[in-house]
Design an enzyme around this catalytic site. Structure first.
Site, PDB file in Angstrom:
ATOM      1  N   ALA A  93       0.861  -1.179   0.000  1.00 55.50           N
ATOM      2  CA  ALA A  93       0.000   0.000   0.000  1.00 55.50           C
ATOM      3  C   ALA A  93       0.898   1.229   0.000  1.00 55.50           C
ATOM      4  O   ALA A  93       2.010   1.188   0.528  1.00 55.50           O
ATOM      5  CB  ALA A  93      -0.880  -0.016   1.238  1.00 55.50           C
ATOM      6  N   GLY A 128       0.417  -5.081   0.884  1.00 52.81           N
ATOM      7  CA  GLY A 128      -0.738  -5.153  -0.013  1.00 52.81           C
ATOM      8  C   GLY A 128      -0.376  -5.767  -1.363  1.00 52.81           C
ATOM      9  O   GLY A 128      -1.236  -6.342  -2.038  1.00 52.81           O
ATOM     10  N   GLU A 180      -0.634  -9.404  -0.834  1.00 51.22           N
ATOM     11  CA  GLU A 180      -2.061  -9.749  -0.724  1.00 51.22           C
ATOM     12  C   GLU A 180      -2.739  -9.724  -2.087  1.00 51.22           C
ATOM     13  O   GLU A 180      -3.614 -10.545  -2.377  1.00 51.22           O
ATOM     14  CB  GLU A 180      -2.739  -8.781   0.249  1.00 51.22           C
ATOM     15  CG  GLU A 180      -2.205  -8.959   1.668  1.00 51.22           C
ATOM     16  CD  GLU A 180      -2.660  -7.884   2.618  1.00 51.22           C
ATOM     17  OE1 GLU A 180      -2.378  -6.695   2.354  1.00 51.22           O
ATOM     18  OE2 GLU A 180      -3.306  -8.215   3.620  1.00 51.22           O
ATOM     19  N   GLU A 236       3.959  -5.344   7.375  1.00 53.15           N
ATOM     20  CA  GLU A 236       3.149  -4.295   8.006  1.00 53.15           C
ATOM     21  C   GLU A 236       3.489  -4.066   9.470  1.00 53.15           C
ATOM     22  O   GLU A 236       3.368  -2.954   9.984  1.00 53.15           O
ATOM     23  CB  GLU A 236       1.653  -4.635   7.879  1.00 53.15           C
ATOM     24  CG  GLU A 236       1.077  -4.495   6.474  1.00 53.15           C
ATOM     25  CD  GLU A 236       1.183  -5.754   5.627  1.00 53.15           C
ATOM     26  OE1 GLU A 236       1.984  -6.665   5.960  1.00 53.15           O
ATOM     27  OE2 GLU A 236       0.464  -5.819   4.616  1.00 53.15           O
TER      28      GLU A 236
HETATM   29  C1  HXC Z   1       4.997   4.392  -0.880  1.00 57.53           C
HETATM   30  C2  HXC Z   1       6.928   3.454  -1.659  1.00 57.53           C
HETATM   31  C3  HXC Z   1       6.552   2.187  -1.142  1.00 57.53           C
HETATM   32  C4  HXC Z   1       5.292   2.097  -0.483  1.00 57.53           C
HETATM   33  C5  HXC Z   1       8.460   1.967  -2.091  1.00 57.53           C
HETATM   34  N1  HXC Z   1       8.119   3.253  -2.240  1.00 57.53           N
HETATM   35  N2  HXC Z   1       7.526   1.301  -1.427  1.00 57.53           N
HETATM   36  N3  HXC Z   1       6.157   4.524  -1.530  1.00 57.53           N
HETATM   37  N4  HXC Z   1       4.570   3.229  -0.377  1.00 57.53           N
HETATM   38  N5  HXC Z   1       4.833   0.948   0.006  1.00 57.53           N
HETATM   39  C6  HXC Z   1       8.882   4.316  -2.898  1.00 57.53           C
HETATM   40  C7  HXC Z   1      10.019   4.829  -2.039  1.00 57.53           C
HETATM   41  O1  HXC Z   1       9.555   5.730  -1.096  1.00 57.53           O
HETATM   42  C8  HXC Z   1      10.926   5.442  -3.077  1.00 57.53           C
HETATM   43  O2  HXC Z   1      10.418   6.693  -3.474  1.00 57.53           O
HETATM   44  C9  HXC Z   1      10.745   4.522  -4.278  1.00 57.53           C
HETATM   45  O3  HXC Z   1       9.509   3.828  -4.064  1.00 57.53           O
HETATM   46  C10 HXC Z   1      11.851   3.488  -4.387  1.00 57.53           C
HETATM   47  O4  HXC Z   1      11.966   2.801  -3.147  1.00 57.53           O
HETATM   48  P1  HXC Z   1      13.362   2.612  -2.369  1.00 57.53           P
HETATM   49  O5  HXC Z   1      13.010   2.338  -0.966  1.00 57.53           O
HETATM   50  O6  HXC Z   1      14.266   3.740  -2.649  1.00 57.53           O
HETATM   51  O7  HXC Z   1      13.911   1.308  -3.095  1.00 57.53           O
HETATM   52  P2  HXC Z   1      14.846   0.156  -2.475  1.00 57.53           P
HETATM   53  O8  HXC Z   1      15.926   0.772  -1.643  1.00 57.53           O
HETATM   54  O9  HXC Z   1      15.206  -0.700  -3.629  1.00 57.53           O
HETATM   55  O10 HXC Z   1      13.911  -0.644  -1.463  1.00 57.53           O
HETATM   56  C11 HXC Z   1      12.809  -1.375  -1.944  1.00 57.53           C
HETATM   57  C12 HXC Z   1      11.882  -1.802  -0.776  1.00 57.53           C
HETATM   58  C13 HXC Z   1      11.487  -0.546   0.055  1.00 57.53           C
HETATM   59  C14 HXC Z   1      12.611  -2.811   0.127  1.00 57.53           C
HETATM   60  C15 HXC Z   1      10.663  -2.494  -1.375  1.00 57.53           C
HETATM   61  O11 HXC Z   1      11.023   0.457  -0.849  1.00 57.53           O
HETATM   62  C16 HXC Z   1      10.419  -0.801   1.060  1.00 57.53           C
HETATM   63  O12 HXC Z   1      10.683  -1.347   2.143  1.00 57.53           O
HETATM   64  N6  HXC Z   1       9.178  -0.346   0.777  1.00 57.53           N
HETATM   65  C17 HXC Z   1       8.070  -0.468   1.716  1.00 57.53           C
HETATM   66  C18 HXC Z   1       7.569  -1.864   1.751  1.00 57.53           C
HETATM   67  C19 HXC Z   1       6.394  -1.997   2.743  1.00 57.53           C
HETATM   68  O13 HXC Z   1       6.550  -1.691   3.929  1.00 57.53           O
HETATM   69  N7  HXC Z   1       5.253  -2.429   2.226  1.00 57.53           N
HETATM   70  C20 HXC Z   1       4.080  -2.590   3.047  1.00 57.53           C
HETATM   71  C21 HXC Z   1       3.310  -1.323   3.031  1.00 57.53           C
HETATM   72  S1  HXC Z   1       1.961  -1.422   4.148  1.00 57.53           S
HETATM   73  P3  HXC Z   1      11.136   8.094  -3.016  1.00 57.53           P
HETATM   74  O14 HXC Z   1      10.341   9.111  -3.771  1.00 57.53           O
HETATM   75  O15 HXC Z   1      10.935   8.143  -1.556  1.00 57.53           O
HETATM   76  O16 HXC Z   1      12.550   7.941  -3.441  1.00 57.53           O
HETATM   77  C22 HXC Z   1       0.782  -2.273   3.346  1.00 57.53           C
HETATM   78  C23 HXC Z   1      -0.471  -2.385   4.112  1.00 57.53           C
HETATM   79  C24 HXC Z   1      -1.414  -3.213   3.394  1.00 57.53           C
HETATM   80  O17 HXC Z   1       0.922  -2.722   2.275  1.00 57.53           O
HETATM   81  C25 HXC Z   1      -2.682  -3.165   4.100  1.00 57.53           C
HETATM   82  C26 HXC Z   1      -3.830  -3.243   3.212  1.00 57.53           C
HETATM   83  C27 HXC Z   1      -3.646  -3.517   1.804  1.00 57.53           C
END
Ligand code: HXC
Length: 260
Positions: free
Chosen positions: A68, A111, A114, A134
């Site tokens: 998400a 997400g 999922e 999460e």
């Molecule tokens: C918003 C995101 C994002 C996310 C990545 N980006 N994941 N933006 N929401 N979930 C953005 C980053 O902010 C960044 O933009 C760009 O994408 C590239 O990501 P990096 O982190 O620079 O890349 P990298 O170092 O290769 O790392 C990749 C990664 C990391 C390990 C996947 O991005 C990460 O941990 N992302 C979050 C993963 C996460 O926690 N997902 C769960 C979300 S909660 P900028 O502009 O900042 O450079 C969820 C809840 C679901 O999903 C509930 C209901 C559906």
């Protein structure tokens, strides 16, 4: 199409296959409400289109979807999330009648994981990385992760993943039955299109019935599920495709299914 202003690209790699590609490359396909609006519309359009027999859903090499959109979500308040039933749109995919083949490369997190779990068949690249991180954000999976993963891989593994937030590999996903196959790096979309195209060549009624029957296994008792399967099986003898399929076998020729 290469129009980057759209969050979901739609193409037709075969006349009978719709290919939907998540397209927010700068955010690793983080899922936001605009993207879900487009995805749901594209899925519903493909479901209604008589020429399409199966759907492929994919992302990029780097990310199926990294979850998400945290930036869109972070300032939400309970009352708004509750009143608007936040995430209700996210599971619309599970009411699509045609088979959806997910082609996962790179990150399928939160997400994104999922969303992958809502596909009917999942293929993965060797580098696919799954996870429900999460807990690291102070929340839990909200689009089926705790429920669908538990049914697929069991309680102990799901508890570990959900409570530690650790990722799991394509190999683990295959061993645990989350994905049906790992395919050669770079070939996951082609393979998924092949699977979709093969399915699209069969009778539309029997394909829909097969998907419906398998899904009933997740909803009911064995006795009720077996009865449901038997009734659907009986009903297929009312279709022209059953007559054609069995006639073709006895006449030693290929069947020409009409979806009737
Ligand atoms: C918003 C995101 C994002 C996310 C990545 N980006 N994941 N933006 N929401 N979930 C953005 C980053 O902010 C960044 O933009 C760009 O994408 C590239 O990501 P990096 O982190 O620079 O890349 P990298 O170092 O290769 O790392 C990749 C990664 C990391 C390990 C996947 O991005 C990460 O941990 N992302 C979050 C993963 C996460 O926690 N997902 C769960 C979300 S909660 P900028 O502009 O900042 O450079 C969820 C809840 C679901 O999903 C509930 C209901 C559906």
């Amino acid at each position: 199409s290469t129009d980057t202003s759209r969050n979901v690209l739609i193409s037709r790699p075969e006349p009978s296959v719709a290919l939907l590609t998540l397209n927010r490359p700068k955010a690793l396909n983080a899922l936001n409400s605009a993207l879900f609006g487009e995805l749901n519309a594209a899925l519903e359009e493909a479901d209604e289109d008589g020429d399409i027999g199966a759907i492929v859903l994919t992302g990029s090499d780097k990310a199926f979807a990294a979850g998400a959109d945290i930036k869109e979500m972070k300032d939400k308040q309970f009352a708004d999330a509750y009143k608007s039933n936040f995430l209700v749109n996210w599971t619309r995919m599970s009411s699509i009648r045609k088979p959806i083949i997910g082609a996962v490369s790179g990150y399928a997190l939160g997400g994104g994981c999922e969303l992958a779990l809502m596909c009917d068949i999942l293929l993965a690249s060797p580098t696919a990385t799954f996870g429900q991180p999460e807990i690291k954000l102070g929340v839990i999976p909200g689009a089926g992760g705790t429920q669908r993963l538990t049914r697929i891989i069991g309680k102990a593994r799901t508890m570990e993943l959900v409570l530690t937030g650790r990722n799991f590999t394509a190999d683990e996903a295959e061993r645990w039955g989350v994905v049906s196959r790992i395919v050669r790096e770079g070939s996951v979309v082609d393979e998924a299109v092949k699977v979709a195209s093969r399915i699209a060549g069969f009778g539309r009624v029997s394909v829909q019935a097969g998907k419906e029957a398998v899904n009933v296994a997740f909803e009911t008792t064995l006795e009720q599920g077996l009865k449901y399967e038997r009734r659907l099986f009986h009903s297929l003898f009312a279709t022209a495709d059953q007559k054609e399929g069995m006639a073709a076998f006895t006449e030693k020729r290929n069947a020409q299914f009409k979806g009737e």
